[in-house]
Motif scaffolding. Structure first.
Motif, mmCIF file in Angstrom:
data_model
loop_
_atom_site.group_PDB
_atom_site.id
_atom_site.type_symbol
_atom_site.label_atom_id
_atom_site.label_comp_id
_atom_site.label_asym_id
_atom_site.label_seq_id
_atom_site.Cartn_x
_atom_site.Cartn_y
_atom_site.Cartn_z
ATOM 1 N N PHE A 128 -14.876 -16.826 9.615
ATOM 2 C CA PHE A 128 -15.925 -15.857 9.285
ATOM 3 C C PHE A 128 -16.768 -15.459 10.500
ATOM 4 C CE2 PHE A 128 -15.368 -17.920 5.048
ATOM 5 C CZ PHE A 128 -14.969 -16.787 4.361
ATOM 6 N N HIS A 139 -9.613 -19.432 7.290
ATOM 7 C CA HIS A 139 -10.130 -18.076 7.402
ATOM 8 C C HIS A 139 -11.416 -18.148 8.232
ATOM 9 C CE1 HIS A 139 -11.016 -14.042 5.293
ATOM 10 N NE2 HIS A 139 -12.059 -14.256 6.062
ATOM 11 N N ASP A 165 -6.893 -14.055 5.940
ATOM 12 C CA ASP A 165 -6.752 -13.845 4.502
ATOM 13 C C ASP A 165 -6.979 -15.198 3.842
ATOM 14 O OD1 ASP A 165 -4.374 -15.002 5.387
ATOM 15 O OD2 ASP A 165 -3.131 -13.283 4.906
ATOM 16 N N ASN A 166 -5.900 -15.814 3.327
ATOM 17 C CA ASN A 166 -6.054 -17.191 2.857
ATOM 18 C C ASN A 166 -6.087 -18.141 4.029
ATOM 19 O OD1 ASN A 166 -6.557 -18.537 0.487
ATOM 20 N ND2 ASN A 166 -4.703 -17.760 -0.475
ATOM 21 N N ASN A 213 -11.570 -20.154 -3.298
ATOM 22 C CA ASN A 213 -10.524 -20.359 -2.293
ATOM 23 C C ASN A 213 -10.897 -19.753 -0.949
ATOM 24 O OD1 ASN A 213 -9.805 -17.625 -2.238
ATOM 25 N ND2 ASN A 213 -8.308 -17.875 -3.889
ATOM 26 N N ALA A 214 -9.997 -19.911 0.011
ATOM 27 C CA ALA A 214 -10.299 -19.514 1.393
ATOM 28 C C ALA A 214 -10.501 -18.025 1.541
ATOM 29 C CB ALA A 214 -9.176 -19.978 2.315
ATOM 30 N N SER A 215 -9.952 -17.227 0.637
ATOM 31 C CA SER A 215 -10.174 -15.774 0.688
ATOM 32 C C SER A 215 -11.429 -15.403 -0.081
ATOM 33 C CB SER A 215 -8.991 -15.040 0.069
ATOM 34 O OG SER A 215 -7.800 -15.346 0.713
ATOM 35 N N LEU A 216 -12.246 -16.418 -0.363
ATOM 36 C CA LEU A 216 -13.427 -16.246 -1.202
ATOM 37 C C LEU A 216 -13.042 -15.677 -2.562
ATOM 38 C CD1 LEU A 216 -16.167 -14.996 1.282
ATOM 39 C CD2 LEU A 216 -15.588 -17.329 0.603
ATOM 40 N N ARG A 219 -26.055 -9.149 4.643
ATOM 41 C CA ARG A 219 -24.679 -9.384 5.073
ATOM 42 C C ARG A 219 -24.571 -9.911 6.501
ATOM 43 N NH1 ARG A 219 -20.509 -9.242 1.258
ATOM 44 N NH2 ARG A 219 -21.027 -7.727 -0.322
ATOM 45 N N ARG A 247 -16.193 -5.009 8.773
ATOM 46 C CA ARG A 247 -16.760 -6.350 8.733
ATOM 47 C C ARG A 247 -17.325 -6.791 10.084
ATOM 48 N NH1 ARG A 247 -15.962 -8.730 3.674
ATOM 49 N NH2 ARG A 247 -14.937 -7.160 2.410
ATOM 50 N N PHE A 302 -13.733 -21.181 6.496
ATOM 51 C CA PHE A 302 -13.653 -21.833 5.206
ATOM 52 C C PHE A 302 -13.388 -23.328 5.358
ATOM 53 C CE2 PHE A 302 -11.625 -22.985 1.188
ATOM 54 C CZ PHE A 302 -12.573 -22.500 0.300
ATOM 55 N N GLU A 303 -14.399 -24.112 5.165
ATOM 56 C CA GLU A 303 -14.342 -25.580 5.158
ATOM 57 C C GLU A 303 -13.913 -26.204 6.489
ATOM 58 O OE1 GLU A 303 -11.914 -26.401 1.699
ATOM 59 O OE2 GLU A 303 -13.615 -26.147 0.340
ATOM 60 N N LEU A 326 -8.936 -9.671 6.961
ATOM 61 C CA LEU A 326 -10.097 -9.018 7.552
ATOM 62 C C LEU A 326 -10.366 -9.502 8.978
ATOM 63 C CD1 LEU A 326 -12.353 -9.525 4.430
ATOM 64 C CD2 LEU A 326 -11.633 -7.280 5.297
ATOM 65 N N PHE A 352 -20.233 -19.188 6.932
ATOM 66 C CA PHE A 352 -20.177 -17.733 7.144
ATOM 67 C C PHE A 352 -20.705 -17.286 8.504
ATOM 68 C CE2 PHE A 352 -20.538 -18.176 2.487
ATOM 69 C CZ PHE A 352 -19.374 -17.523 2.139
ATOM 70 N N ALA A 411 -17.928 -22.898 2.592
ATOM 71 C CA ALA A 411 -17.511 -21.749 3.384
ATOM 72 C C ALA A 411 -18.613 -21.471 4.395
ATOM 73 C CB ALA A 411 -17.297 -20.547 2.476
#
Lengths: 435, 545, 351
Positions: free
Chosen positions: C326, C324, C300-301, A350-353, C123, C228, C342-343, C281, C37, C35
């Motif tokens: 990154f 989210h 978060d989500n 999911n989006a929060s990994l 990282r 982060r 994310f996507e 984050l 990054f 995702a």
């Protein structure tokens, strides 16, 4: 009213008691207790360990509360869209690969069988936990005992001086106590949630050792007089509960890892899970048939990979040490170690990994007693969405575990007027993972 | 779906066809005294099987037993004195009537019903308030059944009656099964997915028929138990056929579905209102004219033939007071599992029903029968007769609350007790006793059928600081403080036995206890404490015998 | 200077003078596979390179009518690609597989590959302002410096514990060069920042941000959080540290997004920001032109982009992103932020 022999028995007990009472100073009482402790310690001697090896089987359940990811443990899918960032590594079992997060366990696969084809369907914590604890869907009106209680009942000794079922559950969601259900509280777990030492096991400072022992003897005299002509399961259970008190108090020392040599403690490491697994080893060594060590918190809805980096490191190290330690002591062939949780985790990231709850295609492991080490049973598709071979239910897993322990999984408990088999109707053991 | 086979189910078939356990017209006349009817029927069983007659327990034992069963605690010293002063022939009846007149009877009855109906979510304050109100008001059992199953939104103590449903409302299976088990003595849960080749559909029809009475039940945001206007229970038979459940009671009787027809528009509007009531604080739930739950209550109370409702509570009160049900297990009232005394059960059920479901009347009758006064010791060399003859009194574990209350009574200085009476002052005394005992009851397990005492309890009594610091506290208002004032050891021992075991010690016990007190090198108070412990942790205190 | 109120997160009315930012708007968003990054800018502002959970390095034109990502090369890493920088026609990527790869951005040829650059996950990577060196950090808790041209190893520095105080493997998430090129900052899981002399590796300052690391000692016994993101101000005097505040249920990224800004040489904390409106984050941070503001993104989500006033941290504007976030690229004038996550990717106007 009472027969003369019985009266004489009671008189003699009272005479012994008075003699001790009159003669004793604290020293004598202390010796008596030391003798009790000695009994427990004796279980660690080689001779007793050997005997244990012949007679007794034990279970340590490593309960991965919250649901560990099969991708990051036993069923890696490196390179698949759903596979996550981790690699698969070869193990010392031919052709078997597991996640790189378990490098030490990979070197010990001769002890372990992996089941990769659990399809248990229930993916909420309560329902999933209940299912995997009892091997059946919760059925209102049927309070079925969990695996620990079944094993305690089938493998425990009635006169046991140690607990039958210990549940170490200090850090996890829900603090599930476990249930002995219809088997009654005789087989309920000794449950540790806040302290590493069970409640009411230590003697109060205010009561001297002499008094503690002597009053128990006097209580016993009065109790026998009462129960002699009142035989019932409930009265007998009261008697045997008090008879087990002193033995169990002696087992307090089993919970104290300070009693282990420094190098053994260092080996298990500083984490709470490590300490608890060391306690588990001490307990099975002393004859406790079932120990559950719950390790939170695998419920990685966010940051699944980081969570598994932490928790798998803990599991990999601790379980490896546990396998080695048991093996070196000759106990592994009599001890079955299970890693299990309420379910696995979703293929989708999911989006929060994170990965969410998933019960349709997940894994568990069985090691040690009765298990064909190095075997893998069942298969999931390349992305881990479904089971494609060897689908196994919770009941099948229970049948397998019981079979490994030499317990007939079809044996029935009478629940009211209902005969209920130990592993649910229609289940069968997975013979491929059994020795 | 996992396949299940329930062996007991075969017997259900017989049940609903040959139904009753005893034909009513052959029963003893309705105006027979309850205790006489019981004696009559039990004696028939005893005589027929050549079992020697019941030996009576001692007066002290009967006092303790009856007080525990009717007041939920051991007798106080004034109660022991009072009992001794009664004429031997009148004692028992006077004792039973006196106990039933005390506030204690209502408290105890509330505690018992609480354990019976809400054992899965104990110490529910609202429910307890309702039960105490109901038992103090001597509300009849059928009325309480209505209170709990209709669960109407009421102000005041009636509000708590909704807890029976509310604590189960998330799970329609729990509503169905628990109602059937706890109010009707029948466990239908194994009929849910049963696959017996002969009676398959029939059984599932019953399970889902019972479920249909509950499937419309829901809870609003304001925690009101409400009912939807329409819902259908569908199930798959083991042949894989989809079936619609009718409102079928356990007897096979069907309530016609009187759900009115709604236009699509009206339906939508209602659904929206219900959705709002489920989600919003200020929304009222619409009330349907046809209430399946009300139908269930009516049909259960109407069922004269099987009388499940009456028989269940008779059987449970019987098991509570005599240690074994007339039907056992308690949730298996079917003809494959006949009662030990079918006529007796039928007679008592009829009597209860004809007398307005007055549970105290039933309890009084049971407490006065011969079997209730039987000795719990079996000293003969021969095998004791089976439980079902009720020729030997059962040794019954105290409930968690009886144990906690009795611990409070025993550990209080005996001279601190006023005479119990039906007064406000005594009600307050009992109330505070209840409150103190509650804190302890949580440490003890609620007994179920075939209860066994866990080692946890023995460890608790042996090593828990509260036992030492509270129960065995050395202060003037406590047992220990009272005992230490005795200079004569024999008198001290007698006082201890009376306070804890409600009797005087025999010679052997007295000698052992005096020898204990005369041990050297010890603090006298400590010796008294430990001696007291040997009784408080003993089986004679732990059981009702 | 404006009155400082670190607690206020409500947008302030734009005064006639500074600061100038009053809005953050998502101009467009488009899908990306997996995702994503890390992102590096191309020669044109709209051209983006990114690394993702698909193991490869890709390019996409964020202004295209229908942005279609294409692989830079047929070759891939063997795990998630989490660090990416560009120098001229070269791309340098780092991955959880522990390797660094130098790619020819146009042909996709692998110019250099350092297979075991780190023993554990890489990282983040950063490039020095003069483009001569690349720094990488990984969960082997090492900071390594590489010749950006030849891929030769220049230095490897320790300075972090391998394990957390609670006995679990630690992680080294973030690395950033100061604009003057003199300093290199790194931040780990437990909230420890080291600022080193970028040439010698000598530790110049140590900062602690313990709130960034949540260890649940009772219920769950594991941790979440960590530093982060790191960003120096243009004068290299301030260091912004991004992560997440205290988390109650550590199964989720349920903490406030959190930034602490230090005058790093004195160790004085200038201000801190806890934003409970957008939780999760702070995955990336950057000072805007002249340090007038600071832009942060993460999630978060879901996700967010927030702009705070540079001297005191007052919230100026923020917006929810469809994913989210990154990483991002900020245009030189600070007007356009291109975020990946994310996507999805989003083009964000800052005005």
């Amino acid at each position: 009213m009472s027969d003369p022999a019985e009266v004489e028995h009671r008189r003699q007990a009272l005479r012994d008691l008075s003699r001790r009472g009159f003669l004793t100073t604290t020293a004598a009482g202390a010796t008596a207790i030391a003798a009790d402790m000695g009994h427990i310690n004796a279980l660690q001697s080689e001779a007793v360990t050997k005997q244990l090896k012949q007679n007794d089987t034990r279970v340590i359940l490593l309960w991965l509360a919250g649901g560990a990811s099969q991708f990051e443990t036993w069923d890696p899918k490196p390179g698949a869209k759903t596979g996550g960032p981790f690699r698969a590594i070869p193990t010392n079992a031919n052709g078997v690969h597991i996640s790189e997060l378990l490098p030490q366990l990979a070197k010990r696969m001769q002890h372990t069988a992996v089941i990769r084809s659990l399809n248990t369907r229930i993916a909420d914590h309560g329902g999933g936990a209940s299912l995997m604890e009892t091997g059946r869907v919760r059925d209102p009106g049927l309070d079925f005992p969990d695996l620990g209680a079944v094993v305690a009942r089938e493998l425990g000794r009635l006169d046991s001086q140690v607990p039958d079922y210990v549940s170490l559950y200090t850090s996890t969601e829900g603090r599930r106590k476990g249930t002995s259900g219809v088997l009654g509280s005789r087989y309920a777990p000794m449950f540790l949630s806040d302290n590493m030492i069970p409640l009411n096991l230590a003697q109060l400072d205010a009561v001297s050792s002499v008094d503690h022992e002597d009053r128990a003897a006097l209580r016993d005299v009065f109790a026998r007089k009462f129960s002699k002509n009142r035989s019932s399961a409930a009265v007998d259970s009261h008697m045997s509960a008090y008879q087990r008190v002193r033995g169990l108090m002696a087992s307090e020392q089993l919970f104290n890892v300070e009693n282990e040599p420094a190098e053994v403690r260092a080996r298990y490491g500083p984490t709470q899970f490590g300490e608890q697994c060391l306690i588990a080893r001490r307990l099975v060594e002393a004859g406790v048939p079932f120990v559950k060590v719950a390790r939170a918190w695998w419920d990685s809805h966010g940051q699944n990979f980081e969570t598994h980096q932490e928790l798998c490191a803990d599991l990999d190290h601790t379980m490896s040490v546990l396998l080695d330690d048991l093996s070196e002591r000759g106990l592994l062939e009599n001890t079955l170690i299970i890693t299990l949780g309420e379910f696995g985790r979703t293929p989708r990231i999911n989006a929060s990994l994170g990965r969410d709850h998933f019960a349709n295609a997940w894994s568990c492991s069985l090691s040690g007693h009765g298990i064909r080490g190095g075997s893998v049973y069942g298969k999931t598709d390349p992305e881990g969405n479904t089971v494609v071979d060897g689908e196994a239910s919770a009941a099948d897993l229970f049948a397998t575990v019981l079979q490994a322990l030499g317990i007939d999984h079809e044996h029935e408990y009478m629940v009211g007027a209902r005969p209920i088999p130990m592993a649910d109707f229609g289940s069968s053991p997975i013979n491929d993972v059994l020795a | 779906m996992t396949r299940r086979i329930c062996a007991v189910l075969t017997s259900f078939v017989v049940l609903f066809h040959s139904a009753g356990f005893a034909s009513e017209n052959k029963l003893l006349p309705a105006d027979t005294l309850i205790q006489d009817a019981i004696d009559h029927y039990l004696q028939m069983g005893i005589a027929k099987n050549g079992i020697s007659a019941v030996t009576h327990a001692s007066d002290e034992t009967i006092l303790r037993r009856t007080t525990l069963d009717l007041a939920g605690r051991i007798p106080t010293r004034p109660e022991q004195e009072w009992y001794k002063q009664r004429l031997p022939d009148e004692r028992r009846e006077q004792l039973v009537d006196r106990l039933l007149s005390l506030p204690d009877a209502a408290y105890h009855q509330a505690n018992e019903i609480d354990s019976h109906l809400l054992s899965n979510s104990p110490y529910n304050g609202e429910f307890r308030e309702y039960l105490l109100w109901a038992t103090k008001e001597k509300r009849s059992w059928d009325q309480m059944f209505r209170d709990m199953l209709l669960a109407k939104p009421e102000e005041g103590p009636l509000q708590g009656a909704t807890q029976f449903l509310r604590t189960r409302i998330r799970e329609v299976d729990d509503l169905t099964n628990d109602t059937a088990i706890l109010f009707l003595g029948i466990n239908v849960s194994c009929a849910k997915c049963h696959d017996h080749p002969l009676v398959d559909d029939w059984k599932q029809d019953h399970f889902y028929g019972m479920q249909a009475f509950f499937s419309r039940t829901y809870q609003t945001k304001k925690n009101v138990v409400a009912e939807k206007f329409f819902d259908e229970v569908k199930f798959k038979t083991t042949e894989g056929e989809d079936k619609l459940a009718s409102f079928m009671f356990l007897t096979g009787d069907v309530v016609p579905d009187a759900t009115p027809e709604f236009s699509d528009e009206a339906r939508k509007e209602l659904e929206e209102k219900i959705r709002k009531a489920e989600r919003e604080d200020d929304s009222e739930a619409p009330v349907p004219d046809f209430s399946p739950r009300m139908q269930l209550v009516d049909i259960a109370l109407r069922d004269d033939h099987n009388a499940f409702f009456a028989k269940n509570i008779v059987n449970r009160v019987w098991a509570r007071m005599l240690g074994t049900g007339l039907v056992t297990p308690l949730d298996q009232m079917h003809s494959g599992n006949p009662p030990s005394h079918p006529e007796l059960l039928a007679w008592l059920a009829r009597d209860l029903k004809q007398n307005g479901y007055d549970l105290n009347r039933l309890i009084r009758g049971v407490a006065l029968c011969e079997a209730y006064a039987g000795d719990s010791e079996w000293t003969s060399a021969a095998e004791p007769p089976q439980d079902q003859y009720f020729a030997v009194a059962r040794t019954r574990p105290l409930t968690h609350r009886q144990l906690a209350l009795s611990l409070q009574v025993a550990s209080t200085s005996p001279v601190n007790w006023p005479a119990a009476e039906a007064s406000d002052e005594w009600t307050q005394k009992r109330e505070s006793l209840e409150n103190r005992a509650n804190g302890w009851a949580r440490d003890f397990e609620q007994p179920k059928e075939d209860f066994q005492i866990a080692v946890d309890e023995a460890l608790f009594f042996s090593n828990n600081a509260r036992v030492y610091d509270d129960v065995l506290r050395d202060s003037g208002d406590r047992l220990i403080g009272h005992l230490k004032a005795f200079e004569d050891d024999a008198q001290l021992v007698a006082a201890l036995w009376e306070a804890v075991l409600s009797r005087i010690p025999d010679e052997e016990e007295r000698n052992a206890a005096v020898a204990w007190l005369q041990r050297e090198n010890e603090d006298r108070v400590e010796k008294i404490r430990q001696l007291s412990w040997t009784l408080l942790a003993g089986p004679e205190f732990r059981f009702n015998h | 200077m404006d009155e400082i109120d670190t607690s206020a997160n409500t947008p302030v009315a734009k005064s006639a003078a500074e600061p100038a930012i009053s809005s953050v708007k998502i101009a467009r968003s488009f899908s990306l596979p997996g995702a994503v990054f890390c992102v590096a800018g191309g020669c044109l502002p709209s051209q983006l390179y990114f690394g993702s959970s698909e193991f490869g390095v890709y390019r996409v034109d964020s202004d295209a009518e229908k942005p279609e990502p294409t692989a830079v090369s047929d070759s891939k890493h063997s795990s998630y690609v989490t660090g990416l920088v560009r120098i001229g026609d070269a791309l340098i990527s780092g991955s959880y597989d522990g390797s660094l790869i130098w790619w020819d951005a146009s042909t996709g040829d692998v110019r250099h590959r350092v297979n075991s650059a780190h023993d554990k996950w890489i990282r983040q990577i950063a490039i020095s302002p003069d483009g001569s060196t690349v720094a990488s950090v990984g969960d082997d808790m090492k900071t390594r410096v590489w010749n950006a041209e030849t891929a030769d190893s220049i230095a490897a520095w320790d300075g972090y514990e391998l394990m957390t105080p609670h006995g679990y493997p630690s992680m080294l998430y973030a690395v950033a060069f100061s604009p003057d090129g003199k300093w290199l900052a790194t931040g780990n899981r437990t909230g420890k920042v080291l600022i080193r002399n970028a040439a010698t590796g000598g530790v110049e300052a140590t900062l602690e941000t313990p709130v960034m690391y949540t260890w649940d000692p009772k219920a769950r016994r594991h941790s979440i959080g960590g530093i982060r993101s790191l960003s120096f101000s243009s004068d290299s005097q301030l260091l912004a540290v991004g992560g997440m505040g205290v988390v109650v249920n550590i199964d989720h990224l349920g903490g406030a997004s959190r930034i602490e800004v230090f005058n790093w040489q004195s160790g004085e904390k200038k201000f801190e920001i806890e934003d409970t409106k957008f939780k999760g984050l702070v995955e990336q941070l950057q000072f805007g032109p002249d340090d007038k503001w600071l832009v942060a993104a993460g999630g978060d989500n879901g996700g967010f982009v927030s702009v705070y006033e540079g001297a005191a941290g007052t919230l100026l504007a923020q917006e929810k992103t469809p994913m989210h976030v990154f990483d991002f690229q900020l245009s030189a004038d600070g007007s356009t932020l291109r975020a990946v996550g994310f996507e999805q990717a989003s083009v964000v106007d800052i005005a």
